[in-house]
Write a protein that holds these residues in place. Structure first.
Motif, PDB file in Angstrom:
ATOM      1  N   GLU A 127      16.263  12.094 -12.516  1.00  0.00           N
ATOM      2  CA  GLU A 127      17.355  11.171 -11.194  1.00  0.00           C
ATOM      3  C   GLU A 127      18.415  12.046 -10.776  1.00  0.00           C
ATOM      4  N   LEU A 128      18.188  13.337 -10.479  1.00  0.00           N
ATOM      5  CA  LEU A 128      19.590  14.159 -10.241  1.00  0.00           C
ATOM      6  C   LEU A 128      20.434  13.312  -8.914  1.00  0.00           C
ATOM      7  N   PRO A 129      21.048  12.881  -8.521  1.00  0.00           N
ATOM      8  CA  PRO A 129      21.460  12.584  -7.436  1.00  0.00           C
ATOM      9  C   PRO A 129      20.943  13.193  -5.935  1.00  0.00           C
ATOM     10  N   VAL A 130      21.037  11.841  -5.636  1.00  0.00           N
ATOM     11  CA  VAL A 130      20.433  12.052  -3.928  1.00  0.00           C
ATOM     12  C   VAL A 130      22.201  12.490  -2.381  1.00  0.00           C
ATOM     13  N   LYS A 131      22.358  13.910  -2.987  1.00  0.00           N
ATOM     14  CA  LYS A 131      23.399  14.023  -1.984  1.00  0.00           C
ATOM     15  C   LYS A 131      23.329  13.274  -0.500  1.00  0.00           C
ATOM     16  N   VAL A 132      23.780  12.703   0.276  1.00  0.00           N
ATOM     17  CA  VAL A 132      24.250  11.972   1.037  1.00  0.00           C
ATOM     18  C   VAL A 132      25.032  12.246   2.047  1.00  0.00           C
ATOM     19  N   ALA A 133      25.586  13.287   3.343  1.00  0.00           N
ATOM     20  CA  ALA A 133      26.726  13.886   3.880  1.00  0.00           C
ATOM     21  C   ALA A 133      27.359  12.777   4.747  1.00  0.00           C
ATOM     22  N   ASP A 134      26.947  12.103   5.068  1.00  0.00           N
ATOM     23  CA  ASP A 134      26.944  10.373   5.541  1.00  0.00           C
ATOM     24  C   ASP A 134      26.208   9.901   6.145  1.00  0.00           C
ATOM     25  N   HIS A 166      12.777   2.634  -0.641  1.00  0.00           N
ATOM     26  CA  HIS A 166      11.753   3.510   0.000  1.00  0.00           C
ATOM     27  C   HIS A 166      13.175   4.333   1.052  1.00  0.00           C
ATOM     28  N   ASP A 167      13.879   2.903   1.561  1.00  0.00           N
ATOM     29  CA  ASP A 167      14.650   3.225   2.903  1.00  0.00           C
ATOM     30  C   ASP A 167      16.110   4.227   1.972  1.00  0.00           C
ATOM     31  N   LEU A 168      15.700   4.162   0.601  1.00  0.00           N
ATOM     32  CA  LEU A 168      16.978   5.005   0.256  1.00  0.00           C
ATOM     33  C   LEU A 168      16.308   6.647  -0.606  1.00  0.00           C
ATOM     34  N   LYS A 169      15.293   6.947  -0.003  1.00  0.00           N
ATOM     35  CA  LYS A 169      14.198   7.863  -0.759  1.00  0.00           C
ATOM     36  C   LYS A 169      14.604   7.770  -1.890  1.00  0.00           C
ATOM     37  N   ILE A 170      13.909   6.728  -2.920  1.00  0.00           N
ATOM     38  CA  ILE A 170      14.036   7.557  -3.881  1.00  0.00           C
ATOM     39  C   ILE A 170      12.777   6.995  -5.140  1.00  0.00           C
ATOM     40  N   LEU A 171      12.069   6.424  -4.275  1.00  0.00           N
ATOM     41  CA  LEU A 171      10.269   5.636  -4.526  1.00  0.00           C
ATOM     42  C   LEU A 171       9.788   6.524  -5.502  1.00  0.00           C
ATOM     43  N   HIS A 172       9.927   7.899  -5.500  1.00  0.00           N
ATOM     44  CA  HIS A 172       8.820   8.790  -6.429  1.00  0.00           C
ATOM     45  C   HIS A 172       9.724   9.336  -7.382  1.00  0.00           C
ATOM     46  N   PHE A 231       0.691  -1.294  -0.273  1.00  0.00           N
ATOM     47  CA  PHE A 231      -0.114  -0.191  -0.240  1.00  0.00           C
ATOM     48  C   PHE A 231       0.991   1.201  -0.096  1.00  0.00           C
ATOM     49  N   CYS A 232       2.261   1.768   0.883  1.00  0.00           N
ATOM     50  CA  CYS A 232       2.891   2.463   1.224  1.00  0.00           C
ATOM     51  C   CYS A 232       3.700   2.183  -0.358  1.00  0.00           C
ATOM     52  N   SER A 233       4.095   1.186  -1.210  1.00  0.00           N
ATOM     53  CA  SER A 233       4.834   1.639  -1.865  1.00  0.00           C
ATOM     54  C   SER A 233       3.730   2.055  -3.657  1.00  0.00           C
ATOM     55  N   GLY A 234       2.531   1.566  -3.281  1.00  0.00           N
ATOM     56  CA  GLY A 234       1.378   2.419  -4.409  1.00  0.00           C
ATOM     57  C   GLY A 234       1.374   3.737  -4.289  1.00  0.00           C
ATOM     58  N   ALA A 235       1.432   3.700  -2.887  1.00  0.00           N
ATOM     59  CA  ALA A 235       1.056   5.630  -3.078  1.00  0.00           C
ATOM     60  C   ALA A 235       1.944   6.366  -2.916  1.00  0.00           C
ATOM     61  N   GLU A 236       3.683   6.125  -3.013  1.00  0.00           N
ATOM     62  CA  GLU A 236       4.399   6.609  -3.014  1.00  0.00           C
ATOM     63  C   GLU A 236       4.875   6.717  -4.743  1.00  0.00           C
ATOM     64  N   VAL A 237       4.401   6.230  -5.528  1.00  0.00           N
ATOM     65  CA  VAL A 237       4.970   5.800  -7.055  1.00  0.00           C
ATOM     66  C   VAL A 237       4.137   5.757  -7.989  1.00  0.00           C
ATOM     67  N   LEU A 254      24.466   6.284  -5.262  1.00  0.00           N
ATOM     68  CA  LEU A 254      23.424   7.633  -5.091  1.00  0.00           C
ATOM     69  C   LEU A 254      24.966   8.152  -4.451  1.00  0.00           C
ATOM     70  N   ARG A 255      25.431   7.424  -3.411  1.00  0.00           N
ATOM     71  CA  ARG A 255      26.294   8.105  -2.051  1.00  0.00           C
ATOM     72  C   ARG A 255      27.581   8.661  -3.351  1.00  0.00           C
ATOM     73  N   SER A 256      27.475   8.185  -4.383  1.00  0.00           N
ATOM     74  CA  SER A 256      28.596   8.253  -5.013  1.00  0.00           C
ATOM     75  C   SER A 256      28.458  10.033  -6.057  1.00  0.00           C
ATOM     76  N   GLY A 257      27.047   9.901  -5.888  1.00  0.00           N
ATOM     77  CA  GLY A 257      26.785  11.105  -5.865  1.00  0.00           C
ATOM     78  C   GLY A 257      26.347  11.187  -7.717  1.00  0.00           C
ATOM     79  N   LYS A 258      26.282  10.276  -8.406  1.00  0.00           N
ATOM     80  CA  LYS A 258      25.835  10.270 -10.226  1.00  0.00           C
ATOM     81  C   LYS A 258      24.534   9.620  -9.695  1.00  0.00           C
ATOM     82  N   PRO A 259      23.894  10.218 -10.782  1.00  0.00           N
ATOM     83  CA  PRO A 259      22.230   9.812 -11.175  1.00  0.00           C
ATOM     84  C   PRO A 259      22.254   8.354 -11.764  1.00  0.00           C
ATOM     85  N   LEU A 260      20.893   7.674 -11.183  1.00  0.00           N
ATOM     86  CA  LEU A 260      20.058   6.791 -12.018  1.00  0.00           C
ATOM     87  C   LEU A 260      20.010   6.655 -12.888  1.00  0.00           C
TER      88      LEU A 260
END
Length: 435
Positions: free
Chosen positions: A422-429, A165-171, A89-95, A409-415
């Motif tokens: 698909e701009l990179p998701v910046k993760v500081a730590d 979802h955990d990687l915050k890219i479900l959208h 359900f959560c997956s469907g609501a976010e996609v 994602l951690r390397s700063g590259k787009p998928l």
């Protein structure tokens, strides 16, 4: 259930949820998918480790196989299925925008080539596959062959959606493509699995039953993607709809249960029902966003970790296990899937970099791989060694997919280099990723 039994049940749930959350957190700290830690928690608590090396402690927690243990098993089964429904359900609501017109060609190529090629290659190579080493003595060869073909080609909706979802890219569009492919693949999975189980139960395919099952799934899915969202939007905005104003969270829950009940009446997988229920609410997320977010927060804190922990708990590594079988099957299955999905992506005009990311993501077998193993094993089609192989393949391919996507994602590259979404998701730590 007596007060004492309920009290010991709370201890069981405490152990399961706490272990799943703790190991999930540790895996996040190690830059691994949180879901793999939750599955590992179940493995540690299950017959593979705790039940094998400390049976008395396991007996005290899970109450064994007596009447109380049977009650707990029933409750855990309910929580397992509820967690799966809430995850979907959560997956469907976010996609947002799944199966947009711009993605239809890409999803079609990825699903058709990435699924059909490995499946058909397995069927074509049946003379070279030692089916007798994978099957029970009385299992029809065709049933075993179909199971092998499915296992080589399937993509997981629950696990890959949790990883996204955990990687915050479900959208993102990348997630929409992957889940679109996974949904189509799983429709084929249940259809072929129905044929495989019908073969062993009747020594022949009950064409009418299988055909009705497939048609019902396709019709339900088609309505859920087209007519149902429009109807749900009208119901949500209707003045007589008191529940949506009195209790938005209650209304969202009722929608999920209604979709599931209708699917059950037509013998359609509840996994699709839950996903389509979330998808149907996308048009009303501006109004229902707080309610969906509240349900999502509680689900990912309790029911969804229980689901993945029970997946691990049901894996018994103390039974027959063949390292050579695991290495050969997983190696060949991954090679077939990666090459086929990569070819599909190239035919869809993605560049080599994008094709690699898409192929690795669709190689995660996760939940459907585990469900496939369980159904085939319970039906007497495959033996214990191949059952363990299928489950471990599902877990390891999911971990590999999650680790690769997290690395990109951690390397700063787009998928997807071809999409501005698909701009990179910046993760500081690691702390930020785990948040």
């Amino acid at each position: 259930m007596s007060t004492a039994e309920f009290g010991s049940l709370t201890l069981l749930l405490f152990v399961v949820i706490a272990s799943a959350q703790l190991l999930g957190y540790l895996f996040q700290r190690m830059r691994q998918p949180k879901v793999i830690g939750e599955i590992l928690a179940g493995v540690l608590l299950g017959p593979s480790l705790l039940g094998h090396f400390a049976p008395r402690i396991s007996q005290a927690i899970f109450a064994g196989s007596g009447p109380v243990g049977q009650k707990y098993e029933l409750i855990l089964s309910f929580l397992y299925n509820l967690g799966l429904l809430l995850l979907m359900f959560c997956s469907g609501a976010e996609v947002k925008g799944l199966f947009k017109k711009r993605d239809r060609r890409e999803v079609t190529w990825l699903a058709s080539v990435g699924t059909a090629v490995p499946f058909l290659l397995v069927i074509a190579a049946y003379k070279f596959i030692p089916l007798e080493k994978l099957a029970t003595p009385n299992a029809p060869r065709m049933s075993v062959l179909l199971i092998v073909g499915i296992a080589a080609s399937v993509t997981s909706i629950p696990v890959i959606s949790r990883i996204l979802h955990d990687l915050k890219i479900l959208h993102t569009r990348f997630a929409s493509l992957i889940l679109g492919v996974a949904v189509i693949e799983d429709i084929v999975l249940w259809a072929v699995l129905a044929v495989a189980t019908a073969l062993i139960s009747t020594n022949g395919v009950q064409t009418g039953h299988v055909l009705r099952h497939v048609i019902a799934a396709l019709v339900y899915f088609g309505i859920g993607m087209t007519i149902a969202p429009v109807l749900l939007r009208w119901i949500t905005r209707a003045r007589w709809n008191i529940l949506v104003h009195a209790s938005p969270v209650g209304y969202v829950t009722v929608v999920l249960l209604a979709y599931s009940a209708i699917a059950a009446a037509f013998d359609v997988s509840l996994v699709f029902a839950a996903f389509l229920a979330g998808y149907g609410l996308i048009g009303e997320l501006e109004t229902l966003a707080p309610a969906v977010e509240s349900l999502k927060t509680f689900s990912f804190a309790t029911f969804i970790p229980i689901y993945f922990a029970i997946v691990g708990y049901r894996l018994d590594l103390s039974k027959t296990f063949s390292f050579s079988m695991l290495a050969i099957f997983m190696g060949l299955a991954c090679l077939l899937k990666l090459l086929s999905a990569g070819l599909g992506a190239r035919l869809a005009r993605f560049n080599w970099y994008d094709s690699l990311n898409l192929a690795i993501a669709t190689n995660a077998r996760g939940g459907p791989g585990i469900v496939l193993a369980s159904v085939a094993y319970d039906a007497g089609i495959i033996n214990a060694a191949f059952y363990t192989t299928l489950v471990l393949t599902a877990i390891l391919t999911s971990q590999a997919a999650g680790a690769w996507l997290e690395y990109i994602l951690r390397s700063g590259k787009p998928l997807l280099t071809a999409s501005v979404e698909e701009l990179p998701v910046k993760v500081a730590d690691p702390e930020q990723l785990a948040a």
